[in-house]
Write a protein that holds these residues in place. Structure first.
Motif, PDB file in Angstrom:
ATOM      1  N   UNK A 342      41.201  60.503  28.239  1.00  0.00           N
ATOM      2  CA  UNK A 342      41.231  61.178  29.544  1.00  0.00           C
ATOM      3  C   UNK A 342      40.079  60.763  30.446  1.00  0.00           C
ATOM      4  N   UNK A 343      39.093  60.043  29.897  1.00  0.00           N
ATOM      5  CA  UNK A 343      37.953  59.654  30.728  1.00  0.00           C
ATOM      6  C   UNK A 343      38.383  58.635  31.775  1.00  0.00           C
ATOM      7  N   UNK A 344      37.949  58.847  33.005  1.00  0.00           N
ATOM      8  CA  UNK A 344      38.285  57.958  34.109  1.00  0.00           C
ATOM      9  C   UNK A 344      37.025  57.268  34.618  1.00  0.00           C
ATOM     10  N   UNK A 345      37.124  55.968  34.813  1.00  0.00           N
ATOM     11  CA  UNK A 345      36.033  55.205  35.385  1.00  0.00           C
ATOM     12  C   UNK A 345      36.597  54.259  36.442  1.00  0.00           C
ATOM     13  N   UNK A 346      35.857  54.065  37.538  1.00  0.00           N
ATOM     14  CA  UNK A 346      36.342  53.157  38.580  1.00  0.00           C
ATOM     15  C   UNK A 346      36.212  51.692  38.168  1.00  0.00           C
ATOM     16  N   UNK A 347      37.050  50.884  38.752  1.00  0.00           N
ATOM     17  CA  UNK A 347      37.015  49.454  38.503  1.00  0.00           C
ATOM     18  C   UNK A 347      37.964  48.751  39.460  1.00  0.00           C
ATOM     19  N   UNK A 348      38.041  47.434  39.356  1.00  0.00           N
ATOM     20  CA  UNK A 348      38.924  46.662  40.229  1.00  0.00           C
ATOM     21  C   UNK A 348      39.784  45.729  39.395  1.00  0.00           C
ATOM     22  N   UNK A 349      40.964  45.472  39.911  1.00  0.00           N
ATOM     23  CA  UNK A 349      41.877  44.526  39.277  1.00  0.00           C
ATOM     24  C   UNK A 349      41.600  43.121  39.802  1.00  0.00           C
ATOM     25  N   UNK A 350      41.762  42.151  38.920  1.00  0.00           N
ATOM     26  CA  UNK A 350      41.617  40.755  39.318  1.00  0.00           C
ATOM     27  C   UNK A 350      42.760  39.943  38.733  1.00  0.00           C
ATOM     28  N   UNK A 351      43.188  38.923  39.478  1.00  0.00           N
ATOM     29  CA  UNK A 351      44.266  38.049  39.034  1.00  0.00           C
ATOM     30  C   UNK A 351      43.823  36.603  39.260  1.00  0.00           C
ATOM     31  N   UNK A 352      44.522  35.696  38.636  1.00  0.00           N
ATOM     32  CA  UNK A 352      44.205  34.280  38.769  1.00  0.00           C
ATOM     33  C   UNK A 352      45.384  33.544  39.376  1.00  0.00           C
ATOM     34  N   UNK A 353      45.101  32.736  40.409  1.00  0.00           N
ATOM     35  CA  UNK A 353      46.122  31.929  41.049  1.00  0.00           C
ATOM     36  C   UNK A 353      45.610  30.488  41.133  1.00  0.00           C
ATOM     37  N   UNK A 354      46.344  29.583  40.482  1.00  0.00           N
ATOM     38  CA  UNK A 354      45.974  28.162  40.492  1.00  0.00           C
ATOM     39  C   UNK A 354      44.519  27.964  40.081  1.00  0.00           C
ATOM     40  N   UNK A 355      44.119  28.691  39.024  1.00  0.00           N
ATOM     41  CA  UNK A 355      42.781  28.550  38.484  1.00  0.00           C
ATOM     42  C   UNK A 355      41.695  29.281  39.252  1.00  0.00           C
ATOM     43  N   UNK A 356      42.069  29.976  40.322  1.00  0.00           N
ATOM     44  CA  UNK A 356      41.096  30.684  41.138  1.00  0.00           C
ATOM     45  C   UNK A 356      41.259  32.191  40.953  1.00  0.00           C
ATOM     46  N   UNK A 357      40.148  32.874  40.650  1.00  0.00           N
ATOM     47  CA  UNK A 357      40.205  34.331  40.471  1.00  0.00           C
ATOM     48  C   UNK A 357      40.242  35.022  41.832  1.00  0.00           C
TER      49      UNK A 357
END
Length: 783
Positions: A342-357
């Motif tokens: 149940x613990x919540x912590x903030x963060x961000x999503x990251x994806x990779x496109x053509x080798x670039x984050x």
């Protein structure tokens, strides 16, 4: 701040021909500087509430009659809202030709304030000493709509009077809710505390909370409410409220991982979740599934719990994760207890496109994978569905109502691009398409898939908000740009207020009456005006308190809309309309009723399960967030049958179980014993009936109250009939399935010395009848 949906020009005023050059026709004079909001002004028109007369109805000025109310009563409702608006509404024919004078319709919250601001911004434009707003429609100056407003007409004279007032506008302090309804008898502070405690945290007030409120009244009530809104139970309730809007709990029961498993490599551990060769433990999969499904609602809960501005619902450049969802998404969030699901912590999503984050362009719930999947797009829809939801969920505006007339399905065939070139289609698309453009960085087949390069379509209206175009270099983060525009719109605070109002009262907010020919039009208008004044005052307080959602909740709970019980005197017809939105008596949702049952009786309907949140949820007017998304607000026969069954089964399980406990541990029967009968213990039985009325129904009855006597007679008659049946061998003494042999909530067997299986005097079964009677009472089923 630009308020109107088609941009800054909507604040311009003057009933002008679309092609006229007003700055060369006459001199421009200015009125009072205070309160003026021009095309580039920064004053939110809906955040400065005023009031109608002291009598609380429109059209009846009291000690203070504001310019705003004069406009609403004497100008808008006397003709401008029907005559001028036909062509000058934002998507009308005059607007399409570039006319500067445009009027919002009642579809838009705060339309009265915005329209008054429109008129005020150019009130000084004149032609030969006649204001253009009068010179145009009266025919003195060429007007595309012709001469439609004779100088001798009531509307013409009222507009004249309005323009005079605008030179020195009259502003009135907003009335308190109590001042709007001085004749309404409200729940006292302790009764309000009980109702709010059951609603917000699903329990009865504690003794110390009651004592504090009894001692210090409303001030203490506010303190206790604020303390309650720190409890975990409040945030569980808040998630229920939010889901009624966002409906993302469609995925909570199943399918959340399927929704984001469209063959993309973005989330590193989705494949592990679905791996059948080396499967995850079922409990871990269940935690991951629930964390992913609840992410958008958890984000809002996190914002409110940490007293962050509610604007972050849209502007948060982060989202929240549990240890399980962080694992699935590959987010390196830091948790105090990685084993706590149940613990919540903030963060961000990251994806990779053509080798670039690439970092996800987080914009609160608008970029939540679950929100994007719940409100999907297609290659042909092009994010218009999402645009409509932005209006609905955050601006309290139904864009489908902008052009509610029937549309000829063949009419667009004459246009190569009807959504832009056919005026009928463009009525909605000029409002929807710009916001749709803010979502152009998301793939139109794979809902949450972030494109390396955004794609838009030149045949659509350009991305933007109202008449403000979105800078082209922000296309990749356009949804963040949109979020900032939405939270700066006065409708955002009104929308939050209205949604909390509906959650707490069970009623939709009053709508401005549009049929001026209706026999009760003035009464409907009075009801809307009174509520609108109140809503704007609450919204203003919300904004002033750094967009603290709890401020809205407290102010709504303290109001007659939540606390009203009855009216002291016979109301007038106009006042009856106002009162139709006031007071207690909302049907409890299945979730609220389930918590009320266990809070008052100590047992859950369904024992170790929860029937009101299970097999009877939809039958009792609940939603599944998928196919059934609208709650029932009034009881029907099927729901009444469910309520009767609940009352019978809960009384069966609760009565003997309560008697099996020591007297000082009982919730229902602390003042009597199973051996007490009306022959010898009538006073004790009546005292316990008083206790039951207070505990189950919240009623404090005097010892001679007729309601108390009726309940006592029910007990006595059932006892007499049952005792006679035992004597006649028509019934036995055993309690059967209603015996206390185990804890009904856990299923754990009771110690032998605590078990209660016999009812030789028929008193326990008589008490069961009383409990069932109270649990099926209107006052229990309704709030």
């Amino acid at each position: 701040m630009v308020y109107l949906p088609l941009g800054a020009a909507l604040f311009a005023a003057g009933c002008q021909d679309p092609d006229a050059q007003v700055d060369t026709e006459g001199s421009k004079t200015t009125g009072a500087e205070t309160g003026t909001t021009g095309a580039s002004g920064d004053t939110p028109t809906t955040d400065a509430p005023t009031t109608a007369g002291s009598e609380g109805t429109t059209g009846e000025p009291g000690d203070c009659y504001s310019t705003r109310d004069f406009f609403a009563d004497k100008v808008w409702s006397k003709g401008m809202g029907t005559l001028c608006v036909q062509c000058h509404e934002p998507t009308g024919s005059a607007a399409a030709k570039g006319a500067k004078f445009r009027l919002l319709t009642p579809v838009y919250p705060g339309f009265i304030e915005a329209n008054l601001a429109n008129i005020e911004s150019l009130a000084g434009y004149e032609f030969e000493d006649t204001p253009l707003i009068l010179a145009k429609p009266s025919g003195i100056v060429e007007h595309g709509g012709g001469a439609v407003l004779p100088p001798e007409s009531e509307l013409y004279k009222n507009i004249q009077a309005l323009l005079e007032q605008l030179e020195d506008p009259i502003e009135c302090p907003p009335p308190s809710a109590g001042e709007s309804f001085p004749d309404v008898v409200m729940l006292d502070e302790v009764q309000t505390l009980r109702k709010a405690a059951l609603h917000l945290v699903g329990r009865l007030p504690a003794d110390d909370e009651i004592a504090a409120v009894e001692a210090d009244g409303e001030a203490a009530l506010v303190d206790v409410l604020e303390d309650m809104m720190t409890e975990d139970a409040f945030y569980a309730r808040l998630i229920e409220i939010l889901n009624d809007t966002f409906l993302t709990d469609m995925y909570y029961g199943g399918g959340s991982l399927n929704a984001i498993n469209a063959g993309t490599p973005d989330w590193p551990n989705v494949a592990k979740y679905f791996d059948k060769m080396t499967p995850m433990p079922d409990d871990q999969k269940q935690r991951i599934h629930r964390a992913v499904a609840r992410e958008p609602l958890d984000l809002i809960s996190y914002i409110v719990r940490n007293d962050r501005p509610f604007t972050e619902v849209l502007t948060a450049d982060y989202t929240v994760f549990t240890p399980d969802s962080a694992f699935l998404y590959g987010v390196a969030a830091q948790f105090e207890d990685p084993s706590d699901p149940t613990e919540l912590q903030p963060g961000v999503l990251k994806v990779t496109r053509n080798g670039k984050e690439m970092t996800y362009p987080h914009a609160g719930v608008l970029t939540s994978p679950m929100w994007l999947n719940r409100f999907p797009t297609t290659p042909t829809n092009r994010n218009r569905h999402r645009a409509r939801k932005v209006y609905d969920q955050f601006l309290a505006t139904d864009v489908l109502a902008l052009a509610s007339q029937a549309i000829d399905p063949d009419a667009g065939a004459a246009f190569a691009n009807p959504t832009r070139d056919d005026a009928t289609c463009a009525q909605c698309h000029i409002t929807i398409d710009p916001i749709a453009g803010a979502f152009q960085m998301f793939d139109r087949n794979n809902q949450e898939f972030l494109l390396e390069k955004p794609v838009w379509f030149p045949e659509m209206f350009a991305p933007g908000y109202q008449f403000e175009l979105m800078p082209t270099d922000l296309a990749a983060t356009g949804v963040q740009w949109l979020a900032q525009k939405v939270v700066a719109d006065p409708r955002f605070s009104l929308s939050a207020t209205m949604k909390m109002y509906q959650a707490l009262t069970g009623e939709e907010p009053a709508r401005y009456p549009t049929n001026a020919q209706a026999p009760d039009y003035q009464q409907q208008l009075a009801a809307w005006e009174t509520q609108d004044t109140f809503m704007r005052a609450v919204a203003a307080a919300f904004v002033a308190d750094n967009h603290n959602l709890k401020t809205i909740i407290v102010k709504l709970i303290l109001s007659p809309y939540y606390r009203g019980v009855q009216v002291a005197n016979k109301p007038s017809e106009a006042h009856k309309a106002e009162l139709s939105h006031v007071g207690t008596g909302r049907l409890s949702t299945p979730e609220l009723l389930a918590r009320k049952v266990i809070a008052t009786t100590g047992v859950r309907w369904g024992g170790t399960g929860d029937l009101l949140n299970g097999e009877f949820k939809l039958l009792y007017g609940g939603i599944d967030s998928n196919n059934i998304v609208q709650r029932l607000s009034s009881i029907n026969q099927l729901m009444a049958s469910v309520a009767q069954r609940m009352a019978a089964e809960v009384s069966c399980n609760a009565t003997a179980f309560d008697f099996s406990k020591p007297a000082d541990a009982r919730l229902l029967f602390p003042l009597v014993e199973p051996g007490d009968t009306p022959d010898f213990k009538a006073a004790e039985i009546k005292a316990n009936i008083q206790h039951l009325h207070e505990r189950i129904l919240g009623e404090v009855l005097a010892s001679d109250d007729p309601e108390l006597e009726r309940t006592y007679e029910l007990y006595r008659e059932v006892w007499l009939a049952g005792a006679q049946n035992i004597a006649d061998d028509l019934e036995g003494t055993g309690l059967g399935p209603c015996a206390a042999t185990k804890d009904p909530n856990t299923g754990v067997a009771l110690p032998d010395e605590q078990k209660l299986t016999e009812d030789e005097l028929y008193t326990i079964r008589a008490w069961q009848a009383v409990v069932a009677y109270l649990l099926s009472d209107f006052a229990f089923l309704y709030e």
